[in-house]
Scaffold this active site. Sequence first.
Site, PDB file in Angstrom:
ATOM      1  CD  GLN B 121      -2.770   0.724   2.595  1.00  0.00           C
ATOM      2  OE1 GLN B 121      -3.263  -0.386   2.743  1.00  0.00           O
ATOM      3  NE2 GLN B 121      -2.967   1.698   3.457  1.00  0.00           N
ATOM      4  N   GLY B 122       0.930   1.937  -1.105  1.00  0.00           N
ATOM      5  CA  GLY B 122       1.785   3.122  -1.220  1.00  0.00           C
ATOM      6  C   GLY B 122       1.016   4.406  -0.999  1.00  0.00           C
ATOM      7  CB  SER B 124       3.018   6.978   4.344  1.00  0.00           C
ATOM      8  OG  SER B 124       1.929   6.540   5.091  1.00  0.00           O
ATOM      9  CB  SER B 156       3.386  -3.015   5.309  1.00  0.00           C
ATOM     10  OG  SER B 156       3.405  -2.153   6.423  1.00  0.00           O
ATOM     11  CD  GLU B 240      -3.911   0.480   6.980  1.00  0.00           C
ATOM     12  OE1 GLU B 240      -4.419   1.391   6.296  1.00  0.00           O
ATOM     13  OE2 GLU B 240      -2.690   0.295   7.076  1.00  0.00           O
TER      14      GLU B 240
HETATM   15  C1  FAD Z   1       4.773  -0.551  11.083  1.00  0.00           C
HETATM   16  C2  FAD Z   1       4.229   0.461  10.162  1.00  0.00           C
HETATM   17  C3  FAD Z   1       3.664   0.062   8.963  1.00  0.00           C
HETATM   18  C4  FAD Z   1       3.173   1.000   8.052  1.00  0.00           C
HETATM   19  N1  FAD Z   1       2.655   0.554   6.866  1.00  0.00           N
HETATM   20  C5  FAD Z   1       2.276   1.474   5.940  1.00  0.00           C
HETATM   21  C6  FAD Z   1       1.868   1.046   4.646  1.00  0.00           C
HETATM   22  O1  FAD Z   1       1.838  -0.145   4.360  1.00  0.00           O
HETATM   23  N2  FAD Z   1       1.521   1.985   3.747  1.00  0.00           N
HETATM   24  C7  FAD Z   1       1.524   3.315   4.050  1.00  0.00           C
HETATM   25  O2  FAD Z   1       1.186   4.108   3.186  1.00  0.00           O
HETATM   26  N3  FAD Z   1       1.914   3.766   5.262  1.00  0.00           N
HETATM   27  C8  FAD Z   1       2.297   2.873   6.215  1.00  0.00           C
HETATM   28  N4  FAD Z   1       2.707   3.309   7.461  1.00  0.00           N
HETATM   29  C9  FAD Z   1       2.796   4.745   7.701  1.00  0.00           C
HETATM   30  C10 FAD Z   1       1.847   5.343   8.709  1.00  0.00           C
HETATM   31  O3  FAD Z   1       0.555   5.411   8.201  1.00  0.00           O
HETATM   32  C11 FAD Z   1       2.401   6.713   9.105  1.00  0.00           C
HETATM   33  O4  FAD Z   1       3.615   6.505   9.781  1.00  0.00           O
HETATM   34  C12 FAD Z   1       1.462   7.499   9.975  1.00  0.00           C
HETATM   35  O5  FAD Z   1       0.313   7.878   9.263  1.00  0.00           O
HETATM   36  C13 FAD Z   1       2.121   8.730  10.593  1.00  0.00           C
HETATM   37  O6  FAD Z   1       2.787   9.519   9.640  1.00  0.00           O
HETATM   38  P1  FAD Z   1       4.304   9.989   9.916  1.00  0.00           P
HETATM   39  O7  FAD Z   1       5.105   8.778  10.178  1.00  0.00           O
HETATM   40  O8  FAD Z   1       4.718  10.858   8.799  1.00  0.00           O
HETATM   41  O9  FAD Z   1       4.255  10.820  11.257  1.00  0.00           O
HETATM   42  P2  FAD Z   1       3.812  12.364  11.421  1.00  0.00           P
HETATM   43  O10 FAD Z   1       2.561  12.617  10.713  1.00  0.00           O
HETATM   44  O11 FAD Z   1       4.987  13.240  11.116  1.00  0.00           O
HETATM   45  O12 FAD Z   1       3.540  12.406  12.978  1.00  0.00           O
HETATM   46  C14 FAD Z   1       4.543  12.595  13.979  1.00  0.00           C
HETATM   47  C15 FAD Z   1       3.859  12.851  15.326  1.00  0.00           C
HETATM   48  O13 FAD Z   1       3.059  14.038  15.225  1.00  0.00           O
HETATM   49  C16 FAD Z   1       1.734  13.776  15.605  1.00  0.00           C
HETATM   50  N5  FAD Z   1       0.783  14.578  14.817  1.00  0.00           N
HETATM   51  C17 FAD Z   1       0.767  14.770  13.475  1.00  0.00           C
HETATM   52  N6  FAD Z   1      -0.309  15.481  13.122  1.00  0.00           N
HETATM   53  C18 FAD Z   1      -1.008  15.749  14.227  1.00  0.00           C
HETATM   54  C19 FAD Z   1      -2.242  16.427  14.512  1.00  0.00           C
HETATM   55  N7  FAD Z   1      -2.994  16.970  13.555  1.00  0.00           N
HETATM   56  N8  FAD Z   1      -2.663  16.467  15.797  1.00  0.00           N
HETATM   57  C20 FAD Z   1      -1.937  15.900  16.790  1.00  0.00           C
HETATM   58  N9  FAD Z   1      -0.767  15.260  16.594  1.00  0.00           N
HETATM   59  C21 FAD Z   1      -0.327  15.164  15.321  1.00  0.00           C
HETATM   60  C22 FAD Z   1       1.545  12.292  15.350  1.00  0.00           C
HETATM   61  O14 FAD Z   1       0.519  11.743  16.143  1.00  0.00           O
HETATM   62  C23 FAD Z   1       2.903  11.718  15.694  1.00  0.00           C
HETATM   63  O15 FAD Z   1       3.000  11.431  17.048  1.00  0.00           O
HETATM   64  C24 FAD Z   1       3.209   2.370   8.380  1.00  0.00           C
HETATM   65  C25 FAD Z   1       3.753   2.797   9.602  1.00  0.00           C
HETATM   66  C26 FAD Z   1       4.263   1.843  10.482  1.00  0.00           C
HETATM   67  C27 FAD Z   1       4.862   2.318  11.776  1.00  0.00           C
END
Ligand code: FAD
Lengths: 338, 376
Positions: B121-122, B124, B156, B240
Site C-alpha cells: 500500500q503506497g 505515506s 509494508s 485498516e
Molecule cells: C509498522 C508500520 C507500517 C506502516 N505501513 C504502511 C503502509 O503499508 N503503507 C503506508 O502508506 N503507510 C504505512 N505506514 C505509515 C503510517 O501510516 C504513518 O507513519 C502514519 O500515518 C504517521 O505519519 P508519519 O510517520 O509521517 O508521522 P507524522 O505525521 O509526522 O507524525 C509525527 C507525530 O506528530 C503527531 N501529529 C501529526 N499530526 C497531528 C495532529 N494533527 N494532531 C496531533 N498530533 C499530530 C503524530 O501523532 C505523531 O505522534 C506504516 C507505519 C508503520 C509504523
Amino acid sequence: MDVRLSTEQQALRESVARVVDQLAPHAVGEIGNAERTSKLDAAVASSGWRELRLGDDQGDPLATGVEAGIIAEEFGRGLADVSFLGPTMAAELRRLAGAAQSESAETVAFTSDLSSIAIAADGQLSSFVAIDASGCSRALLLAARSDGNFLAEVDVASDEVGLDLTRPSSTLGSPASLEPSGRSISDDDLMRWTALGLSLTCADLVGIMQGAVQLSTDYASQRRQYGAPIGSFQAMQHMLADAFVMMEGSRSVTLHAAWAVDALHPRDAVGAASVAKAYCARAARDVCETAIQVHGGIGNTWECLAHVYLRRALLSSDIFGGAGNSLDRVLQHYGIGA
Amino acid sequence: MDFGDSPEESEFRLRLRGWLQGNNPGLPTSSTDDDYWKGAAAWHRSLFGAGFFGMSWPTAIGGQGLPSVYDVIVDEELAASGAPPRPSLGYLVQGILEHGNEDIQARFLPGIISGRERWCQGFSEPDAGSDLASLRTRADRQGDDYVITGHKVWTSYSDDAEWCLVLARTDQEVAKHRGISAFVVPMHQPGIEQRPLRMINGMTKEFGEVAFNEARVPAVNMIGGPGEGWRLAMTIVSHEREPGELGYVARYTKVVNELTRRVRVNPSGFREDQVRDLGWAIVEVEMLRLHVRRRLSDRLNGISHGPEGSVDKLLMTWTEQSLGHAALSIGGIAHGGGDDTALNTYLYSRAQSVMGGTSQIQRNLVAGRILGLPSS
Ligand SMILES: Cc1cc2nc3c(=O)[nH]c(=O)nc-3n(C[C@H](O)[C@H](O)[C@H](O)COP(=O)(O)OP(=O)(O)OC[C@H]3O[C@@H](n4cnc5c(N)ncnc54)[C@H](O)[C@@H]3O)c2cc1C
C-alpha cells in the site's frame, strides 16, 4: 453468534430511558426530592423491573442477565435515585434458595467493604451494611449453619450512610432472630449470584460512563475561553475521545458478562464477569475524573453532577470488589492466581 | 443476543480445529520474526485452499459468502492451536469492493484473496504522513498509461509485493484532497526501486521505501475515477483500523497464551507485579476479542465505513501495548544474550499507535466525527 440486542431488548432500553430521562434528577439540587423520587419509584415498581430475577414455576428467572443489565445501564446513565441493584440481587437470592417471594421491599446486606455478601455466623450484624437501600425495609443475608448457608432477613435501619448520593447504603437494625428460609445456598449458587452482581455493577458503570461523557461533551461545547469553545482545544478533545473509547470497550465486555450469567457454567460466568469488572472499574474512574477536569473549577463543586457520577462509580466498583479484586479473580480463573 | 455458536458455527469451528491439527505450520510470532514472513505466503494459500480464509467475501471472488462473525471464530481457533494469524489484508478487499468497478474487482480480488498475488500500500510519503492529502507523488497521463514519479515510505511488504496500491496526484490545480487518484501499479518494472527498512526490533520484512521514477501503469488500473482516490483511501484506512478486519485477535491471544503458560509452569518464578501486568493484558485481549464479536455481529445489519474504526484502533492499540508491557515484564530482557522474542514483541508494539493513522489522529476523529466537538 449474534450479539446485537433483540428488538424486544431495544424496546426495553427505550422504555427505561424514557422513564429515567423524565423522572431522574437533572441537577444535584433535585437529588432526594421526595415528590420526584416517589414518582420515579412508582414508575419503576409498576413496570416490574425489580422483579426480573424472581423465579417462574420452574425456578428459572423471568428475564436474563441481559435484560437486567439494560435496566442497570440506563439507571446509571440517568443517575436514577431509586433502588434497583439491591432488590434485583435479593430476588435472585430468593430464586436460588427457592424461597417465597417477599411481602416488603428488600435489598441485600454486604460486608462493610462491600466485597462480598454478609454471612452471619452468630447473629452479629455490626460489620454489615445494606446496599442500595432506599425504600427498602428489609435486607437479605446468609446465616451460616452446620448444614450450610441459608437465606435470612433483617431489618434495615433508617439512617442512610455511604458515598453515593443516588443510592444510599444503610446500617442494619437490631439483630432479628435469623430465621433461615428455603434451601441452602450452594457454592455454585453463590457463584451464579456473584456473576449477576458483577455484571449488573458493570452495566451501571457503562451507563455512568455514558452519562459522564455526555455531560462533559455538552459542557465542552458551550463553555468558552480564549474566545473559543474549550471543546475545540485538542487536549480536551483527546481526553474526551479516550473516555468515549473506554466506554465502548467496557460495553463490549459487559454485554458478554450479562449474557454469561445464564448461559455459562457459574465458574465461567464469574470469570467473564471478573474480566468485565476489572476493565469497567478501571475505566469508569478515569472517565469520571475526566468529567471533573473538563468542568474546571465548577467540576470541583458539590453542585456539579460530575462528582455524583464519580461517587456512583466508586460504589458500583466496590460492590463485589473493584479493579484489584476483580483482577485477582481473573488470575485465578486463568490458573495463575496466588 | 447470543455469544454462543449456532449449530453451523460450531460445526465450522470443529472442522477448522480438526484441520489445524495436521496443517499448523508452527511459524514464529508474526510481529517479531522475519521467518514468519518467509512462511506467510504458503500459510495464506494453505488457509485459503482449505476454505478458511475470506469468510465473508462474495464467493465470486474466492470468498466463502458467510456472515462476518466467522472471521472471529477463525481467529479464536488459530490462536487456540498456536497457528499463525490470518493474513491482514481485508481492508484492501473492502476498499476495492466498495470503489472498484467490475473489471477491477474481477481482475484483482481473486488474486489478493487466494494469496496468488501479493500487494502493498503506497500511501505515506516522507512529507505526507498524518497529513496524507498533502502527498506529492504525481501521475501524468501518456496515451493509455499514467506515468508515476515520487517517493513512498513505510510501505509494508514492499519487498514481496507484485502490486502496489498507489495514491498519486493527477490534478495539481484543485484542492489537495480532490486531486488524488488511486492506481494498481505492477511492482516489477524498471521505474520502481524498493528498499526494506529495519524496524526498532531488528525486523526487515515489515516495511520499506519505494521510489517511483517514471513508472508506468495502464489507465485501466485506476480504481474509481480521476480525483476519487481520497475516498478509496478513507474507506481503506477505516477498515485498516479494525481488529476484526486485520485478524489481530489471533496474534494477541497467541502471545498472551504463551506468557500465561510460562507463569503456569513456574508459578514461583514470577513476582506479583509481573503476574498482574500479565493479568491486565489478559483483560485487554479478552476485551478486544469480545469487542470484535460485537462489531462483526453489527455487520449483520450491513457494513459501515464510518468513524467507528478509530474507536477500534485505539482499543486495539491499548491492547497491543499492554500486551507488549506484559511480554517485557514476564519475558524479561536477555541481558546476557539468548531468546529476545519478548523484547521484540514489546518493541514492535510501539508501532501500533503510529501505523494506520496515529493515536492522536484517531482521537481527533473520535472527537470531531463521533462526539461532534467543535473544530479548532
Ligand atoms: C509498522 C508500520 C507500517 C506502516 N505501513 C504502511 C503502509 O503499508 N503503507 C503506508 O502508506 N503507510 C504505512 N505506514 C505509515 C503510517 O501510516 C504513518 O507513519 C502514519 O500515518 C504517521 O505519519 P508519519 O510517520 O509521517 O508521522 P507524522 O505525521 O509526522 O507524525 C509525527 C507525530 O506528530 C503527531 N501529529 C501529526 N499530526 C497531528 C495532529 N494533527 N494532531 C496531533 N498530533 C499530530 C503524530 O501523532 C505523531 O505522534 C506504516 C507505519 C508503520 C509504523
